[in-house]
Design a protein around this motif. Structure first.
Motif, PDB file in Angstrom:
ATOM      1  N   PHE A  49       0.864  -1.222   0.150  1.00 31.00           N
ATOM      2  CA  PHE A  49      -0.066   0.114  -0.087  1.00 31.00           C
ATOM      3  C   PHE A  49       0.954   1.188   0.016  1.00 31.00           C
ATOM      4  N   PRO A  50       0.906   2.009  -1.010  1.00 35.24           N
ATOM      5  CA  PRO A  50       1.697   3.234  -0.972  1.00 35.24           C
ATOM      6  C   PRO A  50       1.479   4.174   0.265  1.00 35.24           C
ATOM      7  N   GLU A  51       2.489   4.890   0.593  1.00 34.86           N
ATOM      8  CA  GLU A  51       2.463   5.667   1.817  1.00 34.86           C
ATOM      9  C   GLU A  51       2.667   7.027   1.397  1.00 34.86           C
ATOM     10  N   MET A  52       1.815   8.014   1.932  1.00 36.53           N
ATOM     11  CA  MET A  52       2.175   9.240   1.475  1.00 36.53           C
ATOM     12  C   MET A  52       2.979  10.101   2.477  1.00 36.53           C
ATOM     13  N   VAL A  53       3.808  10.994   2.123  1.00 35.54           N
ATOM     14  CA  VAL A  53       4.558  11.689   3.071  1.00 35.54           C
ATOM     15  C   VAL A  53       4.491  13.243   2.680  1.00 35.54           C
ATOM     16  N   SER A  54       4.370  14.111   3.530  1.00 34.90           N
ATOM     17  CA  SER A  54       4.184  15.530   3.358  1.00 34.90           C
ATOM     18  C   SER A  54       5.319  16.435   3.756  1.00 34.90           C
ATOM     19  N   PHE A  55       5.641  17.543   3.157  1.00 36.57           N
ATOM     20  CA  PHE A  55       6.757  18.298   3.459  1.00 36.57           C
ATOM     21  C   PHE A  55       6.170  19.795   3.069  1.00 36.57           C
ATOM     22  N   PRO A  56       6.817  20.852   3.951  1.00 39.64           N
ATOM     23  CA  PRO A  56       6.581  21.989   3.453  1.00 39.64           C
ATOM     24  C   PRO A  56       7.100  22.285   1.964  1.00 39.64           C
ATOM     25  N   ALA A  57       6.614  23.301   1.606  1.00 42.74           N
ATOM     26  CA  ALA A  57       7.085  23.715   0.057  1.00 42.74           C
ATOM     27  C   ALA A  57       8.496  24.024   0.035  1.00 42.74           C
ATOM     28  N   SER A  58       9.179  24.304   0.975  1.00 49.14           N
ATOM     29  CA  SER A  58      10.685  24.533   0.997  1.00 49.14           C
ATOM     30  C   SER A  58      11.451  23.373   0.917  1.00 49.14           C
ATOM     31  N   ASP A  59      11.017  22.181   1.728  1.00 48.51           N
ATOM     32  CA  ASP A  59      11.622  20.834   1.520  1.00 48.51           C
ATOM     33  C   ASP A  59      11.195  20.151   0.276  1.00 48.51           C
ATOM     34  N   ALA A  60      10.084  20.368   0.079  1.00 51.79           N
ATOM     35  CA  ALA A  60       9.640  19.603  -1.099  1.00 51.79           C
ATOM     36  C   ALA A  60      10.264  19.850  -2.412  1.00 51.79           C
ATOM     37  N   LEU A  61      10.651  21.419  -2.389  1.00 50.96           N
ATOM     38  CA  LEU A  61      11.580  21.653  -3.706  1.00 50.96           C
ATOM     39  C   LEU A  61      12.956  21.134  -3.585  1.00 50.96           C
ATOM     40  N   LEU A  62      13.679  21.011  -2.432  1.00 54.64           N
ATOM     41  CA  LEU A  62      14.901  20.150  -2.138  1.00 54.64           C
ATOM     42  C   LEU A  62      14.865  18.778  -2.590  1.00 54.64           C
TER      43      LEU A  62
ATOM     44  N   GLN B 227       9.044   8.958   6.204  1.00 58.07           N
ATOM     45  CA  GLN B 227       8.807  10.445   6.723  1.00 58.07           C
ATOM     46  C   GLN B 227       9.902  10.854   7.456  1.00 58.07           C
ATOM     47  N   HIS B 228      10.266  10.154   8.315  1.00 54.91           N
ATOM     48  CA  HIS B 228      11.665  10.451   9.415  1.00 54.91           C
ATOM     49  C   HIS B 228      12.926  10.498   8.718  1.00 54.91           C
ATOM     50  N   LEU B 229      12.970   9.495   7.885  1.00 57.50           N
ATOM     51  CA  LEU B 229      13.998   9.256   7.089  1.00 57.50           C
ATOM     52  C   LEU B 229      14.370  10.350   6.268  1.00 57.50           C
ATOM     53  N   LEU B 230      13.245  10.674   5.521  1.00 57.37           N
ATOM     54  CA  LEU B 230      13.515  11.842   4.431  1.00 57.37           C
ATOM     55  C   LEU B 230      13.582  13.195   5.204  1.00 57.37           C
ATOM     56  N   ASP B 231      12.790  13.371   6.310  1.00 56.90           N
ATOM     57  CA  ASP B 231      13.119  14.644   7.141  1.00 56.90           C
ATOM     58  C   ASP B 231      14.556  14.790   7.443  1.00 56.90           C
TER      59      ASP B 231
ATOM     60  N   GLU C   7      28.779  14.106  -1.823  1.00 54.74           N
ATOM     61  CA  GLU C   7      28.579  14.657  -0.359  1.00 54.74           C
ATOM     62  C   GLU C   7      27.186  14.150  -0.132  1.00 54.74           C
ATOM     63  N   LEU C   8      26.233  14.411  -0.950  1.00 55.87           N
ATOM     64  CA  LEU C   8      24.799  14.112  -0.898  1.00 55.87           C
ATOM     65  C   LEU C   8      24.770  12.592  -0.811  1.00 55.87           C
ATOM     66  N   ARG C   9      25.335  11.923  -1.444  1.00 49.55           N
ATOM     67  CA  ARG C   9      25.271  10.196  -1.764  1.00 49.55           C
ATOM     68  C   ARG C   9      25.834   9.612  -0.411  1.00 49.55           C
ATOM     69  N   HIS C  10      26.914  10.521   0.176  1.00 50.22           N
ATOM     70  CA  HIS C  10      27.445  10.317   1.480  1.00 50.22           C
ATOM     71  C   HIS C  10      26.301  10.343   2.648  1.00 50.22           C
ATOM     72  N   ARG C  11      25.844  11.342   2.617  1.00 46.25           N
ATOM     73  CA  ARG C  11      24.858  11.785   3.597  1.00 46.25           C
ATOM     74  C   ARG C  11      23.588  10.518   3.286  1.00 46.25           C
ATOM     75  N   LEU C  12      23.201  10.674   2.474  1.00 45.00           N
ATOM     76  CA  LEU C  12      22.029   9.858   2.247  1.00 45.00           C
ATOM     77  C   LEU C  12      22.228   8.526   2.667  1.00 45.00           C
ATOM     78  N   ALA C  13      23.336   7.567   2.304  1.00 44.64           N
ATOM     79  CA  ALA C  13      23.808   6.364   2.596  1.00 44.64           C
ATOM     80  C   ALA C  13      23.823   6.205   4.262  1.00 44.64           C
ATOM     81  N   LEU C  14      24.437   7.526   4.770  1.00 39.05           N
ATOM     82  CA  LEU C  14      24.765   7.448   6.135  1.00 39.05           C
ATOM     83  C   LEU C  14      23.409   7.409   6.821  1.00 39.05           C
ATOM     84  N   ILE C  15      22.413   8.198   6.626  1.00 36.19           N
ATOM     85  CA  ILE C  15      21.355   8.317   7.140  1.00 36.19           C
ATOM     86  C   ILE C  15      20.303   7.153   7.172  1.00 36.19           C
ATOM     87  N   MET C  16      20.252   6.521   5.735  1.00 33.81           N
ATOM     88  CA  MET C  16      19.687   5.186   5.623  1.00 33.81           C
ATOM     89  C   MET C  16      20.305   4.111   6.443  1.00 33.81           C
ATOM     90  N   ALA C  17      21.455   4.017   6.443  1.00 28.61           N
ATOM     91  CA  ALA C  17      22.574   3.014   7.387  1.00 28.61           C
ATOM     92  C   ALA C  17      21.946   3.217   8.724  1.00 28.61           C
TER      93      ALA C  17
END
Length: 610
Positions: A477-490, A528-532, A548-558
């Motif tokens: 079942f797809p899960e919906m996540v919500s962000f403010p406009a500033s975070d959605a653009l990023l 939601q928490h992971l992407l936040d 640097e983005l790939r490093h941070r993304l892999a670190l947060i996911m791990a």
């Protein structure tokens, strides 16, 4: 000797001032929107092209300006907000220095169309690089219409240092949201390249928060309201279960002005002491109203740093107000051991009545011993467990006690586990659900299981990033996540990197995304928490989108998917974990530099018993 001190030309002085006030396109948005609020506008529209590089337009229906005021507004230190120094201690407006408009005009091409509500004809003035190009009558609507084009056209060094369009647009949205949050009675809209990104109708403070950050987020907030002789504090604070490691939405507003204040932030954190970990952050939106004479906003050109006359007293009021809110709404969880898990309706049978259901009975064979040799008839393999596992048939004395030493010498608090745990401890032993102990050539190896798994997952995710073929686990079942406009653009900016590691996100508009798939092996981590947390790290680290983005993304996911401390592991799971760790890129450290392993050498161990 000739005189060497001279006055700088106005054009140079304005460019110097612009370097402090106008740092990027978001600074222009902040100054122009705050001026519209000061003008009594009920509707403010912001239109941006190419993240502010090409044009920024702010339209309001405020009081407008006369022909003379429109020309004088672009002079340095020309303002309608104050008349003398005493007015600095009775400010009721956002602006007061008279530096914003001349600073903007000094580094861009500005066209202003404005008209008062009493006039039938307005005025249009054009300024380029601080020089007035033209001024003529114009049949515009009441209010003001600022058009800022080619920002930093005459300061190429500043223009080259601007970030990507998505990054600058995210910064613009943050400034726009701050003004919108503190002025819920005003209608705001924001459009970028012809597409509306945000639209906030007039509403209550809580409804405005829900419009910016989503209704699901607003439902987790508790109201705060306290009125004292020193100040009045109102707003909202998150429940303890809304705390997160990074990226919590935290806002202070003083007399309608956004403020950064780390000292007061600690006051909120202090109110949650014992309810959340010390390293977690809780969201809050606190509106402080106090006597303007008790604060000083004339500290920094951006006016986001404010000094209070009685900071210690305000600190105590904030802590008490938040604690009162937590207690009033019963936000502290209470465990009732007598009723937890009990059905709502339990039939009661008085004496003399018989229950229609028989009470369950349990049976146990007290003579059963799993380690007793079974007969051929009861053992389908036809042999005892000692014959199947000859290496595991050691007794407690031979397996854990030195030769010639009796078991009694270890006392009653010696090994108290089962026989199966005894077999497993010859290879690996888990201590308190956090550390794995195993024997090596050099000594006793101690492994932090959470950090070890984080190192393994980090290497795995980085490899998936490099190959671009991350495995995706589809959600039923797809899960919906919500962000403010500033975070959605990023988030849209890094969507390709997220897809490479296994995320499947579908934009729905309005800051909402549908999560169709997650990286394989991520476990039960909340998207939601992971992407936040990811977006919070990107904002703090300069929002790089490369390695640097790939490093941070892999670190947060791990970090989010790694097995937690306290989880019991089987012998096979511990063996797999240690084997994969020893084949990782770094056995001793996590990606963020924390120790993973430690060795207690044989010599050190022997010295303990001398």
């Amino acid at each position: 000797m000739a005189d060497i001190i001279h006055l700088l030309p106005d054009s140079v002085a304005n460019q110097i001032a612009a370097g402090e006030v106008i740092q990027r396109p978001s600074s222009v948005i902040k100054e122009l929107v705050e001026n519209a609020v000061d003008a009594g506008a009920k509707r403010i529209d912001v239109i941006v092209q190419d993240a502010g590089r090409t044009s920024i337009q702010v339209i309001d229906d405020g009081k407008g300006m006369s022909e003379t005021d429109a020309r004088l507004a672009f002079e340095r230190h020309a303002t309608s907000k104050i008349n003398d120094a005493a007015d600095l201690f009775a400010l009721s407006t956002m602006g007061f220095r008279g530096e914003a408009l001349p600073s903007i005009a000094a580094v861009s091409q500005v066209t202003l169309r404005t008209c008062t509500h009493e006039s039938q004809l307005g005025t249009c003035i054009s300024i380029e690089g601080g020089r007035v190009i033209s001024q003529e009558p114009d049949g515009c609507l009441p209010g003001s219409n600022f058009l800022v084009q080619n920002l930093f056209f005459n300061v190429p060094a500043r223009r080259r240092f601007l970030k990507t369009n998505q990054t600058e647009l995210s910064n613009i949205m943050q400034e726009f949201e701050r003004v919108a949050l503190v002025n819920p009675g005003i209608q705001f809209s924001f459009a970028h390249n012809g597409a509306v990104q945000a639209s906030y109708p007039p509403s209550s403070p809580l409804q405005r928060i829900a419009s910016v950050f989503g209704h699901k987020f607003a439902d987790s907030l508790l109201s705060v309201d306290v009125d004292t002789s020193l100040c009045k504090i109102s707003g909202f604070v998150g429940r303890p279960d809304s705390a997160r490691k990074k990226g919590a939405h935290q806002f202070f507003f003083v007399n309608g002005r956004y403020m950064r204040h780390p000292y007061f932030q600690k006051a909120v954190q202090n109110a949650f002491q014992g309810l959340i970990p010390a390293t977690d952050q809780v969201p809050f939106f606190l509106y402080i109203h106090t006597d303007p004479a008790a604060i000083d906003v004339n500290i920094h050109p951006t006016k986001t740093e404010i000094k209070f006359e009685n900071e210690q007293a305000v600190w105590q009021i904030i802590t008490a107000a938040v604690r009162e809110s937590l207690g009033r709404f019963n936000a502290v969880p209470v465990i009732d051991f007598d009723t937890e898990g009990r059905p709502e309706d339990i039939p009661v049978y008085t004496e003399g009545t018989q229950s229609p259901h028989m009470a369950p009975r349990s049976y146990a064979d007290s003579s059963y011993n799993p380690f007793r040799e079974q007969s051929e008839k009861s053992n389908p393999l036809g042999t005892s467990w000692q014959q199947l596992y000859p290496d595991a048939s050691l007794s407690k004395a031979t397996a854990h006690h030195p030769a010639g030493e009796s078991q009694d010498s270890f006392g009653q608090e010696g090994y108290a586990g089962s026989e199966r745990e005894l077999e497993r401890s010859t290879r690996h032993y888990q201590y308190r659900g956090q550390y794995i102990l195993t024997e090596t050539v050099s000594g006793l190896l101690i492994v932090d299981q959470h950090r070890a798994h984080m190192r393994i997952l980090y290497d795995r995710y980085r490899q998936q990033f490099s190959s671009g073929n991350g495995l995706t686990q589809r959600l039923l079942f797809p899960e919906m996540v919500s962000f403010p406009a500033s975070d959605a653009l990023l988030l849209l900016e890094i969507q390709d990197e997220l897809s490479a590691v296994g995320f499947d996100l579908s934009p729905l508009g309005g800051g909402n995304f549908s999560v169709l798939g997650l990286p394989s092996g991520i476990g039960s981590v909340s998207p939601q928490h992971l992407l936040d947390e990811l977006l919070a790290n990107l904002r703090e680290g300069g929002q790089s989108v490369d390695s640097e983005l790939r490093h941070r993304l892999a670190l947060i996911m791990a970090r989010g998917a790694a097995i937690p401390a306290g989880q019991e592991l089987s012998q096979t799971e511990m063996e797999t974990l240690v084997s994969e760790l020893l084949s990782s890129t770094n056995v001793t450290r996590t990606p963020d530099g924390l120790p993973v392993t430690a060795i207690l050498e044989h010599r050190s161990l022997e010295n303990m018993f001398k």
